[in-house]
Design a protein around this motif. Sequence first.
Motif, PDB file in Angstrom:
ATOM      1  N   THR A 153     -41.204 -48.672 -23.798  1.00 40.13           N
ATOM      2  CA  THR A 153     -40.831 -49.834 -23.018  1.00 40.13           C
ATOM      3  C   THR A 153     -41.680 -50.326 -22.107  1.00 40.13           C
ATOM      4  O   THR A 153     -42.961 -49.823 -21.905  1.00 40.13           O
ATOM      5  CB  THR A 153     -39.398 -49.359 -22.357  1.00 40.13           C
ATOM      6  N   GLU A 154     -41.368 -51.531 -21.316  1.00 38.93           N
ATOM      7  CA  GLU A 154     -42.496 -52.052 -20.740  1.00 38.93           C
ATOM      8  C   GLU A 154     -42.230 -51.010 -19.160  1.00 38.93           C
ATOM      9  O   GLU A 154     -41.135 -50.644 -18.811  1.00 38.93           O
ATOM     10  CB  GLU A 154     -41.919 -53.447 -20.089  1.00 38.93           C
ATOM     11  N   THR A 155     -43.465 -50.865 -18.671  1.00 40.26           N
ATOM     12  CA  THR A 155     -43.579 -49.883 -17.419  1.00 40.26           C
ATOM     13  C   THR A 155     -43.240 -50.549 -16.400  1.00 40.26           C
ATOM     14  O   THR A 155     -43.546 -51.456 -15.829  1.00 40.26           O
ATOM     15  CB  THR A 155     -45.095 -48.958 -17.339  1.00 40.26           C
ATOM     16  N   LEU A 156     -42.173 -50.071 -15.551  1.00 38.58           N
ATOM     17  CA  LEU A 156     -41.574 -50.651 -14.302  1.00 38.58           C
ATOM     18  C   LEU A 156     -41.311 -49.785 -13.276  1.00 38.58           C
ATOM     19  O   LEU A 156     -41.012 -50.283 -12.221  1.00 38.58           O
ATOM     20  CB  LEU A 156     -40.260 -51.375 -14.563  1.00 38.58           C
ATOM     21  N   GLY A 157     -41.666 -48.670 -13.494  1.00 37.53           N
ATOM     22  CA  GLY A 157     -41.499 -47.564 -12.441  1.00 37.53           C
ATOM     23  C   GLY A 157     -42.536 -47.564 -10.999  1.00 37.53           C
ATOM     24  O   GLY A 157     -43.234 -48.511 -11.113  1.00 37.53           O
ATOM     25  N   THR A 158     -42.334 -46.758 -10.225  1.00 29.69           N
ATOM     26  CA  THR A 158     -42.975 -46.951  -9.007  1.00 29.69           C
ATOM     27  C   THR A 158     -44.357 -46.044  -9.148  1.00 29.69           C
ATOM     28  O   THR A 158     -44.391 -44.896  -9.489  1.00 29.69           O
ATOM     29  CB  THR A 158     -42.339 -46.332  -7.901  1.00 29.69           C
ATOM     30  N   LEU A 161     -48.760 -45.085 -18.594  1.00 26.13           N
ATOM     31  CA  LEU A 161     -50.185 -45.466 -19.498  1.00 26.13           C
ATOM     32  C   LEU A 161     -49.445 -45.981 -20.649  1.00 26.13           C
ATOM     33  O   LEU A 161     -50.090 -47.060 -21.370  1.00 26.13           O
ATOM     34  CB  LEU A 161     -50.687 -44.052 -19.824  1.00 26.13           C
ATOM     35  N   GLU A 162     -48.473 -45.484 -21.388  1.00 29.88           N
ATOM     36  CA  GLU A 162     -48.250 -46.096 -22.658  1.00 29.88           C
ATOM     37  C   GLU A 162     -46.850 -46.623 -22.718  1.00 29.88           C
ATOM     38  O   GLU A 162     -46.315 -47.030 -23.714  1.00 29.88           O
ATOM     39  CB  GLU A 162     -48.272 -44.836 -23.482  1.00 29.88           C
TER      40      GLU A 162
END
Length: 264
Positions: free
Chosen positions: A239-244, A254-255
């Motif tokens: 999925t798209e990375t949205l974390g902190t 990274l992926e």
Amino acid sequence: MRAITVPACPITNSGQQSKSKKLVLKVVTPVVISSFVIFLLVLIWTLKRQKKGKSKDAENVPEIRTYELVSYPEIQRATNNIDGSNLIGMGGSGSVYKGTLSSGIVVAIKVLDLQNEEVCKRFDRECEVMRNVRHKNLVTVITTCSSEHTRAFVLEYMPNGSLENWLYGEDCHLNLLQRVTIMLDVALVIEYLHHGHATLIVHCDLKPTNILLDENMVAHVCDFGISKILAVSMSTAHTETLGTLGYIAPEYGLEGIVSTSGDV
């Protein structure tokens, strides 16, 4: 040269020693066996109690009245027209205000930033997640507001604020017992999301600001805006990375690989 005299060895009664050993064995053996049996029984009872307690975690949620959807004017009234003096927190997706509903109950109202399209998507996602979960260590969503003016969550109010403040605030200090208890509270709710519910849920953004403390310093996890609902048979997803940054798992950053291991 004087002869060295060696004292004679004491004469012992081998029969008497044998009787003494048998007597000791008769006394010690039952005590050891009894102690072992008692230990097993206590262990089994403890494990059963823990298992029973875990199964009730989802049921023992504080009874907070659930309201129907509230209107934007009601949100304005509860927060004194969203006055800055009631602001208790800010984040990337919006601001949190302390407010009082018409019933008199004090709540936290999370008002989302409608200028951000992604935030609106997070609102729908969080609503979907919160409809499917129920645990004593989750922040209770009392109701929501969805209108052309705003998107907002009305949440259970946590008077002791976030774990972030208690860890890094100048006037807040946690002792070792409080730290371990908070860790256990968070671990219980994450275990529930991953394994104790029909739907596998990954939080994706677990961090001190998303852990709130009630009046008894019990930890409650909040903010499921970027959480992922996975199929039970699927333990990972891209999925798209949205974390902190600083808290997300390396494989997620990274992926974009989401997994329960990332939360852990």
